[in-house]
Design a protein around this motif. Sequence first.
Motif, short mmCIF file in Angstrom:
data_model
loop_
_atom_site.label_atom_id
_atom_site.label_comp_id
_atom_site.label_asym_id
_atom_site.label_seq_id
_atom_site.Cartn_x
_atom_site.Cartn_y
_atom_site.Cartn_z
N LEU A 1 -14.58 51.22 -2.58
CA LEU A 1 -13.72 51.89 -3.56
C LEU A 1 -14.53 52.36 -4.77
N LYS A 2 -15.42 51.51 -5.26
CA LYS A 2 -16.23 51.89 -6.42
C LYS A 2 -17.07 53.12 -6.11
N ARG A 3 -17.62 53.17 -4.91
CA ARG A 3 -18.45 54.32 -4.54
C ARG A 3 -17.62 55.59 -4.40
N LEU A 4 -16.41 55.46 -3.87
CA LEU A 4 -15.57 56.64 -3.69
C LEU A 4 -14.95 57.11 -5.01
N THR A 5 -14.66 56.18 -5.91
CA THR A 5 -14.10 56.61 -7.20
C THR A 5 -15.10 57.45 -7.98
N ARG A 6 -16.40 57.21 -7.76
CA ARG A 6 -17.41 58.03 -8.45
C ARG A 6 -17.38 59.48 -7.98
N LEU A 7 -16.82 59.70 -6.80
CA LEU A 7 -16.75 61.05 -6.24
C LEU A 7 -15.44 61.76 -6.60
N ASP A 8 -14.51 61.04 -7.23
CA ASP A 8 -13.18 61.56 -7.49
C ASP A 8 -13.17 62.37 -8.79
N PRO A 9 -12.94 63.68 -8.71
CA PRO A 9 -12.93 64.49 -9.94
C PRO A 9 -11.69 64.23 -10.81
N GLU A 10 -10.69 63.54 -10.25
CA GLU A 10 -9.47 63.25 -11.01
C GLU A 10 -9.27 61.75 -11.19
N ILE A 11 -10.37 61.04 -11.33
CA ILE A 11 -10.30 59.59 -11.42
C ILE A 11 -9.56 59.12 -12.68
N GLU A 12 -9.57 59.92 -13.73
CA GLU A 12 -8.91 59.52 -14.98
C GLU A 12 -7.42 59.27 -14.75
N ARG A 13 -6.81 60.07 -13.91
CA ARG A 13 -5.38 59.88 -13.63
C ARG A 13 -5.15 58.56 -12.90
N LEU A 14 -6.04 58.22 -11.98
CA LEU A 14 -5.89 56.95 -11.27
C LEU A 14 -6.14 55.77 -12.20
N HIS A 15 -6.98 55.95 -13.21
CA HIS A 15 -7.19 54.89 -14.19
C HIS A 15 -5.87 54.53 -14.87
N LYS A 16 -5.06 55.54 -15.15
CA LYS A 16 -3.78 55.31 -15.82
C LYS A 16 -2.76 54.67 -14.87
N ILE A 17 -2.81 55.07 -13.60
CA ILE A 17 -1.81 54.59 -12.64
C ILE A 17 -2.09 53.16 -12.20
N LEU A 18 -3.37 52.82 -12.03
CA LEU A 18 -3.73 51.58 -11.33
C LEU A 18 -4.40 50.54 -12.23
N ARG A 19 -4.20 50.63 -13.51
CA ARG A 19 -4.72 49.59 -14.40
C ARG A 19 -3.72 48.44 -14.42
N ILE A 20 -3.83 47.59 -13.44
CA ILE A 20 -2.86 46.51 -13.22
C ILE A 20 -3.05 45.39 -14.24
N SER A 21 -1.93 44.82 -14.66
CA SER A 21 -1.98 43.68 -15.58
C SER A 21 -1.15 42.54 -15.00
N PRO A 22 -1.34 41.31 -15.51
CA PRO A 22 -0.56 40.17 -15.00
C PRO A 22 0.94 40.32 -15.23
N LYS A 23 1.31 41.22 -16.13
CA LYS A 23 2.73 41.40 -16.46
C LYS A 23 3.44 42.36 -15.50
N TRP A 24 2.69 42.94 -14.59
CA TRP A 24 3.31 43.90 -13.68
C TRP A 24 4.39 43.24 -12.84
N SER A 25 5.52 43.92 -12.72
CA SER A 25 6.63 43.46 -11.89
C SER A 25 6.65 44.26 -10.59
N ASP A 26 7.60 43.93 -9.72
CA ASP A 26 7.76 44.71 -8.49
C ASP A 26 8.01 46.18 -8.81
N ALA A 27 8.78 46.41 -9.86
CA ALA A 27 9.09 47.79 -10.25
C ALA A 27 7.83 48.55 -10.65
N ASP A 28 6.91 47.87 -11.32
CA ASP A 28 5.65 48.52 -11.72
C ASP A 28 4.82 48.90 -10.50
N PHE A 29 4.76 48.00 -9.53
CA PHE A 29 4.01 48.31 -8.31
C PHE A 29 4.68 49.45 -7.55
#
Length: 274
Positions: A115-143
């Motif tokens: 995943l780390k190697r492929l994210t370096r190739l992603d020109p739109e990785i910034e959007r995934l940073h916002k979507i997938l920055r998981i925290s311990p507070k995430w609920s089922d709805a967040d997932f």
Amino acid sequence: MNTDKIRLRIYLAIFTALLSLGILGFMFFENFSFVDAIYFSIVTMATVGYGDLHPQSDIGKLLALIMITGGVGTFLGVVASITDIFVNRREESLRHQKLNMVTGLFFSEMGNGLLKRLTRLDPEIERLHKILRISPKWSDADFNRANTALKGHRFATDSRRGDLPALREYLQNQATLLLRLIENPIIQEHENFTDLLRAIFHLRDELLNRSELTELIPPDRLHLEGDMVRIYKLLIFEWLRYMHYLRKNYGYLLSLAMRVNPFDPEANVIVGSK
């Protein structure tokens, strides 16, 4: 709906129909009270036969025979179906646990690195940073929201942003692990994970069969990028599913997974480093 539940519903419907027939029949032909009719119908279908009540008319006796012959099999069918549902549910739970153990091994040994190697190739990785920055507070709805957002994301890779020879070497070094995973019968029950492993094998073979990876002609580069996108998409959805599983069942494993989250630029394995 699975076959066990369908079978249970059929048996319950037959059992209910026979019981209703017996209650109404004994009330009408034997002049039993409602309570006596229920009581006699149940003990007849269960073949208990206390002898305190018994039919007097020929029709009542015939009805009792029908309830005995039909009721016993139906009652046993209900019991057997309920037992099968609980046993199968237990077996499914065990299979699910084993699958997630294998999935955890995959991400620990290879998946996170890929995943780390492929994210370096992603020109739109910034959007995934916002979507997938998981925290311990995430609920089922967040997932669920993250999963929905991923379905609308345009997955892309640009091989010119990374090191394809290094990716080839990485995949080749993981060949033994991939073979062991794909030979695991548990994996065969998880179609998406099987597709992911097959796609990784394919990309590895594509890269190994090219002596030159630094100066690809555009059509060949686009072909390889398509193979990488296939893996990237399957891998991210599988990663999110696994993170959701950890959130529900293993908080201590989720803690480490978040500290090495490939979609969190601030992730650090050292506790308290942020």
